[in-house]
Motif scaffolding. Structure first.
Motif, short mmCIF file in Angstrom:
data_model
loop_
_atom_site.label_atom_id
_atom_site.label_comp_id
_atom_site.label_asym_id
_atom_site.label_seq_id
_atom_site.Cartn_x
_atom_site.Cartn_y
_atom_site.Cartn_z
N CYS A 1 -31.44 -7.15 -35.34
CA CYS A 1 -30.39 -6.71 -34.41
C CYS A 1 -30.87 -6.84 -32.97
O CYS A 1 -31.93 -6.32 -32.62
N ASP A 2 -30.10 -7.53 -32.16
CA ASP A 2 -30.42 -7.73 -30.75
C ASP A 2 -29.41 -6.94 -29.92
O ASP A 2 -28.24 -7.29 -29.87
N LEU A 3 -29.86 -5.85 -29.29
CA LEU A 3 -28.97 -4.93 -28.58
C LEU A 3 -29.24 -4.97 -27.09
O LEU A 3 -30.38 -4.92 -26.64
N SER A 4 -28.16 -5.07 -26.30
CA SER A 4 -28.26 -5.03 -24.84
C SER A 4 -27.18 -4.09 -24.31
O SER A 4 -26.00 -4.25 -24.63
N VAL A 5 -27.59 -3.11 -23.49
CA VAL A 5 -26.65 -2.12 -22.95
C VAL A 5 -26.79 -2.04 -21.45
O VAL A 5 -27.89 -1.94 -20.91
N SER A 6 -25.65 -2.12 -20.75
CA SER A 6 -25.61 -1.87 -19.31
C SER A 6 -24.81 -0.58 -19.10
O SER A 6 -24.40 0.06 -20.05
N GLU A 7 -24.59 -0.22 -17.85
CA GLU A 7 -23.86 1.02 -17.57
C GLU A 7 -22.43 0.99 -18.09
O GLU A 7 -21.86 2.02 -18.41
N ASP A 8 -21.84 -0.22 -18.16
CA ASP A 8 -20.43 -0.28 -18.52
C ASP A 8 -20.09 -1.24 -19.65
O ASP A 8 -18.93 -1.46 -19.95
N ASP A 9 -21.10 -1.84 -20.29
CA ASP A 9 -20.78 -2.68 -21.44
C ASP A 9 -21.94 -2.73 -22.42
O ASP A 9 -23.07 -2.34 -22.12
N LEU A 10 -21.62 -3.18 -23.64
CA LEU A 10 -22.60 -3.25 -24.72
C LEU A 10 -22.47 -4.58 -25.44
O LEU A 10 -21.35 -5.07 -25.66
N LEU A 11 -23.60 -5.18 -25.79
CA LEU A 11 -23.60 -6.44 -26.52
C LEU A 11 -24.56 -6.33 -27.70
O LEU A 11 -25.72 -5.95 -27.54
N ILE A 12 -24.07 -6.65 -28.89
CA ILE A 12 -24.89 -6.68 -30.10
C ILE A 12 -24.78 -8.07 -30.72
O ILE A 12 -23.68 -8.55 -30.98
N GLU A 13 -25.92 -8.72 -30.93
CA GLU A 13 -25.99 -10.00 -31.63
C GLU A 13 -26.95 -9.85 -32.79
O GLU A 13 -28.07 -9.36 -32.61
N VAL A 14 -26.53 -10.28 -33.97
CA VAL A 14 -27.32 -10.05 -35.17
C VAL A 14 -27.53 -11.34 -35.94
O VAL A 14 -26.58 -11.86 -36.55
N THR B 1 -28.46 4.10 -19.47
CA THR B 1 -29.11 3.09 -20.31
C THR B 1 -30.52 3.51 -20.73
O THR B 1 -30.98 3.13 -21.80
N GLU B 2 -31.20 4.29 -19.88
CA GLU B 2 -32.56 4.67 -20.20
C GLU B 2 -32.62 5.69 -21.35
O GLU B 2 -33.61 5.77 -22.07
N MET B 3 -31.56 6.48 -21.51
CA MET B 3 -31.53 7.50 -22.56
C MET B 3 -30.80 7.02 -23.80
O MET B 3 -30.67 7.77 -24.78
N THR B 4 -30.34 5.79 -23.80
CA THR B 4 -29.63 5.25 -24.95
C THR B 4 -30.58 5.06 -26.13
O THR B 4 -31.71 4.61 -25.96
N THR B 5 -30.11 5.42 -27.33
CA THR B 5 -30.92 5.26 -28.53
C THR B 5 -30.12 4.51 -29.59
O THR B 5 -28.88 4.47 -29.54
N ALA B 6 -30.84 3.90 -30.53
CA ALA B 6 -30.19 3.18 -31.62
C ALA B 6 -30.98 3.39 -32.90
O ALA B 6 -32.22 3.43 -32.87
N ARG B 7 -30.28 3.55 -34.02
CA ARG B 7 -30.96 3.67 -35.31
C ARG B 7 -30.17 2.89 -36.36
O ARG B 7 -28.95 2.77 -36.26
N THR C 1 -25.69 0.00 -41.50
CA THR C 1 -24.93 0.44 -40.32
C THR C 1 -25.86 0.71 -39.16
O THR C 1 -26.89 1.39 -39.31
N LEU C 2 -25.52 0.18 -37.99
CA LEU C 2 -26.26 0.43 -36.76
C LEU C 2 -25.51 1.49 -35.95
O LEU C 2 -24.30 1.34 -35.70
N ILE C 3 -26.20 2.54 -35.54
CA ILE C 3 -25.58 3.61 -34.76
C ILE C 3 -26.23 3.64 -33.38
O ILE C 3 -27.45 3.82 -33.26
N VAL C 4 -25.41 3.47 -32.35
CA VAL C 4 -25.89 3.47 -30.97
C VAL C 4 -25.34 4.70 -30.26
O VAL C 4 -24.11 4.92 -30.26
N THR C 5 -26.23 5.50 -29.69
CA THR C 5 -25.83 6.71 -28.97
C THR C 5 -26.17 6.56 -27.51
O THR C 5 -27.34 6.33 -27.15
N MET C 6 -25.13 6.70 -26.65
CA MET C 6 -25.30 6.46 -25.21
C MET C 6 -24.84 7.68 -24.41
O MET C 6 -23.62 7.91 -24.28
N PRO C 7 -25.76 8.49 -23.89
CA PRO C 7 -25.37 9.63 -23.04
C PRO C 7 -24.62 9.18 -21.80
O PRO C 7 -24.93 8.13 -21.22
N LEU C 8 -23.62 9.94 -21.39
CA LEU C 8 -22.84 9.59 -20.20
C LEU C 8 -23.63 9.94 -18.95
O LEU C 8 -24.45 10.85 -18.93
N VAL C 9 -23.34 9.21 -17.89
CA VAL C 9 -24.00 9.46 -16.61
C VAL C 9 -23.44 10.72 -15.98
O VAL C 9 -22.23 10.92 -15.95
#
Length: 313
Positions: A263-276, A292-298, A305-313
């Motif tokens: 899984c290749d995950l990229s997250v910015s402040e306003d968008d998310l990209l997953i390529e697998v 983005t610094e506090m974002t986690t993935a498991r 299933t990939l779960i991405v958790t992104m805290p709001l600013v």
């Protein structure tokens, strides 16, 4: 030898006489000519300047973190029009290390006009970045991950290293004439992308505006056409007891995938990209800005299933 020297002296004398006559008969044209020569001389002596830094990965021949420093350089010719190819200069890869981490750095230079145009339009910017990656792949026989992030710093490495890499400068040149012989000419530093059909910086005619389309767009290519499906996903905003939004949680179903390493995950402040693994691709514009610094993935292997958790600013 003597005759060629006399011929050169004659040409120089004729040139100076021409300038003297121009200054007397048409001072305005003389002034424009001198200013143009000064401008061209300044551009020829200009050095590259850092613009932004990208982080991605080299997949083949050996997997490694890659930083691409995009630089602006006035010595790189600007495109003659929007339909002409874009010129760029690609420096040699440099392997560097911090503690135990080893990574590769590549410097790529464009004319400032090209980078400034890309900064004004996210779609153009993404296309320029992907064009850069394509050039790197072709020149060094690399296979890159096209999932990337823009770092908070403008350059990975140092300004001096950037100049030495792109200009071929010696650290302590002892002979100015030797330095001038080693410096590449504008023709040598420019590598032109001739396949302009694949690397256009403008939106194709008939496309919708960048405000209503994805920020990341695959560039069409007759050489590489991989069908990537959009996986099923669920997006929800998690709130506290007072219904204050806290974080965004995205669950992505990835049938057939058994490892998070695919899984290749990229997250910015306003968008998310997953390529697998060239099977799935999911790009989402997020409803709220995230940290983005506090974002986690498991990855839950049993449910693929990939779960991405992104805290709001």
């Amino acid at each position: 030898m003597e005759s060629s020297s006399k011929g050169l002296l004659t040409q120089v004398t004729q040139f100076w006489n021409f300038l003297d006559d121009l200054a007397e008969t048409n001072p305005e044209s003389y002034e424009k000519f001198i200013q143009q020569q000064l401008k061209e001389g300044k551009q020829c002596c200009a050095t590259p300047e850092p613009q932004l830094c990208l982080q991605t990965r080299i997949l083949k021949p050996k997997e490694k973190v890659l930083f691409i420093n995009l630089c602006q350089w006035k010595r790189i010719p600007a495109p003659q029009s929007t339909t002409h190819p874009v010129s760029l200069s690609v420096g040699r890869p440099e392997d560097m290390s911090e503690t135990s981490d080893v990574y590769t750095v590549i410097y790529v230079a464009y004319n400032p006009d090209v980078l400034q145009a890309a900064e004004k339009d996210q779609v153009k910017k993404d296309q320029l970045i992907r064009m850069t990656m394509k050039c790197i792949e072709e020149q060094f026989q690399f296979t890159l991950s096209y999932s990337y992030s823009i770092t908070k710093f403008r350059i990975k490495g140092s300004i001096q290293r950037m100049k030495r890499n792109l200009m071929g400068m010696q650290a302590d040149p002892t002979d100015l004439r030797e330095k001038m012989r080693k410096e590449p000419t504008p023709e040598q530093i420019s590598r032109t992308v001739s396949n302009s059909d694949h690397f256009q910086l403008l939106l194709p005619k008939g496309e919708v505006s960048s405000k209503t389309r994805c920020l990341i767009e695959e560039i069409s290519s007759t050489e590489i056409q991989v069908e990537m499906k959009e996986p099923a996903y669920e997006l929800k905003i998690v709130a506290d007891q007072n219904e204050k939004p806290l974080e965004i949680e995205i669950k992505v179903e990835l049938p057939g995938i058994n490892s998070v390493s695919l899984c290749d995950l990229s997250v910015s402040e306003d968008d998310l990209l997953i390529e697998v693994s060239e099977k799935y691709r999911l790009h989402l514009n997020l409803p709220e800005s995230v940290d983005t610094e506090m974002t986690t993935a498991r990855f839950i292997k049993e449910k693929t299933t990939l779960i991405v958790t992104m805290p709001l600013v």
